[in-house]
Each structure stands twice: as structure tokens, then as C-alpha cells.
Design an enzyme around this catalytic site. Structure first.
Site, PDB file in Angstrom:
ATOM      1  N   SER A 110       0.819  -1.206   0.000  1.00 58.69           N
ATOM      2  CA  SER A 110       0.000   0.000   0.000  1.00 58.69           C
ATOM      3  C   SER A 110       0.860   1.266   0.000  1.00 58.69           C
ATOM      4  O   SER A 110       1.706   1.458  -0.861  1.00 58.69           O
ATOM      5  CB  SER A 110      -0.968  -0.044   1.191  1.00 58.69           C
ATOM      6  OG  SER A 110      -1.966   0.932   1.085  1.00 58.69           O
ATOM      7  N   ASP A 235      -9.262  -4.423  -6.236  1.00 57.71           N
ATOM      8  CA  ASP A 235      -8.706  -3.595  -5.157  1.00 57.71           C
ATOM      9  C   ASP A 235      -9.477  -2.282  -5.104  1.00 57.71           C
ATOM     10  O   ASP A 235      -9.278  -1.391  -5.924  1.00 57.71           O
ATOM     11  CB  ASP A 235      -7.222  -3.343  -5.419  1.00 57.71           C
ATOM     12  CG  ASP A 235      -6.506  -2.736  -4.224  1.00 57.71           C
ATOM     13  OD1 ASP A 235      -7.168  -2.017  -3.452  1.00 57.71           O
ATOM     14  OD2 ASP A 235      -5.293  -2.972  -4.081  1.00 57.71           O
ATOM     15  N   HIS A 264      -7.569  -5.334  -1.527  1.00 55.19           N
ATOM     16  CA  HIS A 264      -6.347  -4.704  -1.031  1.00 55.19           C
ATOM     17  C   HIS A 264      -5.648  -5.573   0.018  1.00 55.19           C
ATOM     18  O   HIS A 264      -4.435  -5.515   0.161  1.00 55.19           O
ATOM     19  CB  HIS A 264      -6.699  -3.341  -0.430  1.00 55.19           C
ATOM     20  CG  HIS A 264      -5.559  -2.379  -0.386  1.00 55.19           C
ATOM     21  ND1 HIS A 264      -4.817  -2.024  -1.490  1.00 55.19           N
ATOM     22  CD2 HIS A 264      -5.029  -1.673   0.662  1.00 55.19           C
ATOM     23  CE1 HIS A 264      -3.885  -1.159  -1.153  1.00 55.19           C
ATOM     24  NE2 HIS A 264      -3.976  -0.933   0.140  1.00 55.19           N
TER      25      HIS A 264
END
Length: 287
Positions: A110, A235, A264
Site C-alpha cells: 500500500s 482492489d 487490497h
């Protein structure tokens, strides 16, 4: 706190699993296994706990697995400053140098994609053999501008930060299910929420802002080491076409692995596949 209770900074300084940075911030870290070193960088408002399903199995397979809590996150100290990519890259440099790590594989989830890139362009790749971006959310550039027409309008980011500022717990609850995608029970959501709520409110807000305004396109073009981008095609936090695909395109020779149906949080939902891909990536040598 009474007079007999040690100050948190003293407790952290005395902890054997703590790195002290140049500005006297104390970073909690875990160091499991022996062998080829992998350094795991956690996502926004997450901490070392998120990597349990990589670190434990890989540490039994000739891998030394290291992860640390970012400043203001988890069990690390909250210095009230340094929530920018330069400082976060310097924190990573403190970890690598104090543990004297070489031939490292960086695994960045991320927002940590930005930390990894900034480390490589700020400190060089002498200690780094390769880098894996897992569901990157900071690269290459999120903001919509004249030369980045596929980005997101600044007004939408402002609305999001207003919601975060108003009630972070409510924001998390509203976004918890899309984070992992369908088929995940409530327990992993609650586990993730507990991690996120350990993060300082200041760190959460400042990183949410810096992530949206930092342009990594030129830095990505400068990278010259094996790179792997792994992202799900569902995602909701960092859409593939905005983040993972253009990130891989900008790094010469980078590989892109798209996980069908993954969100995610693929480090949990697709842990076994991710671990196998990381093991295969370890055998890819620098040119």
C-alpha cells in the site's frame, strides 16, 4: 501515570526489539528466522501484525523475515513529526543499517510503495537486491493534474480526509468489507480495525494527505533492480489501473502479477499464493 511508572520512551529504549532513528524515534521490530532477508513494510495505519501470514511460514523456509512498526503506528513511539516520505525512508535506512542487512528483498504494501521508492532514490540500492510492491497505493501518482488525467480530483481527496478527521472509526467500518472483498468473515475485519486504531490520529491524517500529493513517476523511472508488482483486480482501496499497472510500466523490466478477485488485503486472503510468488522472486538476481 504515577512517578514509579517509567516513561514510554525509556521503556522503548530498553526494549531489545527496538531501533532508534536519527531523530530519537523508537521503532518496534520483529526479526524471525535465518537466511535470505526480507524486510516487510506495512500499509497505511497497519503494523507488523499484518505480515504474520508471510513471516511465519517464510521464516521456516530459509528466510529471515523482518518487519517494523512505522513511527506513530503500533508499538513504535509517536514523535509528533516525520510523517513524510523523506523521513520514513530515513527510518527504513536506520533499520537496515542498525541490523546490518544486505541483499535485502523489500516487500512494500500500500502506502509503503512510496517509502520503498523514496528509500531507493534517497539512499541507493547498495543494501537492496529487489523490491516487491504488494497492492501499491502511493505510486505512481494519485492526484489528477493536467499531465495525469487519470488521477483523482483533489476535491474527492479533501472529502475523504474530512471524513477521516470527523471519525476515523466510522470511516474504517464503512470501508472494512471492500478492503478484503467478498467471502471474508468478520474476524479478519476486526483484527485489521484493531491494528488501524493503534495508529496516532496525527500520523493517520498526515500520511493520508502526503500519499495523495506525492508524484513518484520520475523516481520510478530511476529504479534499476528487479521489481515485482502484485495487485488484485478488485482492489477498492488502490485500483489496479491507477496504481499497480502504471507502477510496473514505469520500472524498467518490472513484472506485474494480477490476482483475479483479490482486494487490497491480499496478504491475508491470498497469503499462500503471495508467499509462493515471493519465494520465486527471491531467486531473481540483480542484472
Amino acid at each position: 501515570m504515577n512517578a514509579a511508572t517509567p516513561h514510554l520512551a525509556t521503556q522503548l529504549a530498553d526494549h531489545p526489539n527496538t531501533i532508534r532513528t536519527a531523530d530519537n524515534t523508537h521503532l518496534f521490530y520483529r526479526d524471525w528466522g535465518q537466511g535470505r532477508p526480507l524486510v516487510f513494510l506495512s500499509g497505511w495505519t497497519l503494523n507488523t501484525d499484518m505480515w504474520a501470514y508471510q513471516m511465519e511460514p517464510l521464516s521456516r523456509l530459509n528466510c529471515r523475515c523482518i518487519a517494523y512498526d512505522r513511527r506513530g503506528h503500533g508499538r513504535s513511539s509517536d514523535p509528533g513529526r516525520g510523517y513524510d516520505f523523506d523521513t520514513l525512508a530515513d527510518d527504513l535506512h536506520s533499520v537496515l543499517t542498525q541490523l546490518d542487512l544486505h541483499d535485502v528483498t523489500l516487500v512494500a504494501h500500500s502506502i509503503a510503495s512510496g517509502e520503498a521508492v523514496r528509500y531507493l532514490t534517497r539512499h541507493g540500492a547498495a543494501r537492496i537486491a529487489r523490491v516487491a510492491f504488494v497492492a501499491p497505493a502511493a505510486t505512481p501518482y494519485l492526484l489528477k493534474t493536467a499531465d495525469n488525467p487519470n488521477g483523482i480530483d483533489a476535491a474527492l481527496f479533501e472529502q475523504g480526509r474530512a471524513a477521516l478527521s470527523r471519525s476515523f472509526p466510522d470511516w474504517i467500518e464503512a470501508n472494512a468489507a471492500p478492503y478484503f472483498g467478498p467471502g471474508v468473515s468478520r474476524a479478519p475485519l476486526d483484527w485489521t480495525i484493531r491494528m488501524m486504531l493503534q495508529t496516532s490520529h496525527q500520523a493517520m491524517l498526515e500520511l493520508a494527505h502526503v500519499q495523495t500529493i506525492t508524484d513518484f513517476r520520475a523516481e520510478l523511472r530511476r529504479l534499476d533492480l528487479p521489481a515485482l508488482v502484485i495487485q488484485g483486480d478488485r482492489d477498492a482501496s488502490a485500483p489496479l489501473e491507477l496504481t499497480g499497472r502504471p507502477t510496473a510500466r514505469l520500472i524498467a523490466g518490472a513484472s506485474l502479477e494480477v490476482y483475479e478477485g483479490a482486494g487490497h488485503g491480499l496478504y491475508f486472503t491470498h497469503a499462500e499464493r503471495l508467499n509462493q510468488d515471493l519465494l520465486a522472486f527471491l531467486d531473481r538476481r540483480p542484472a
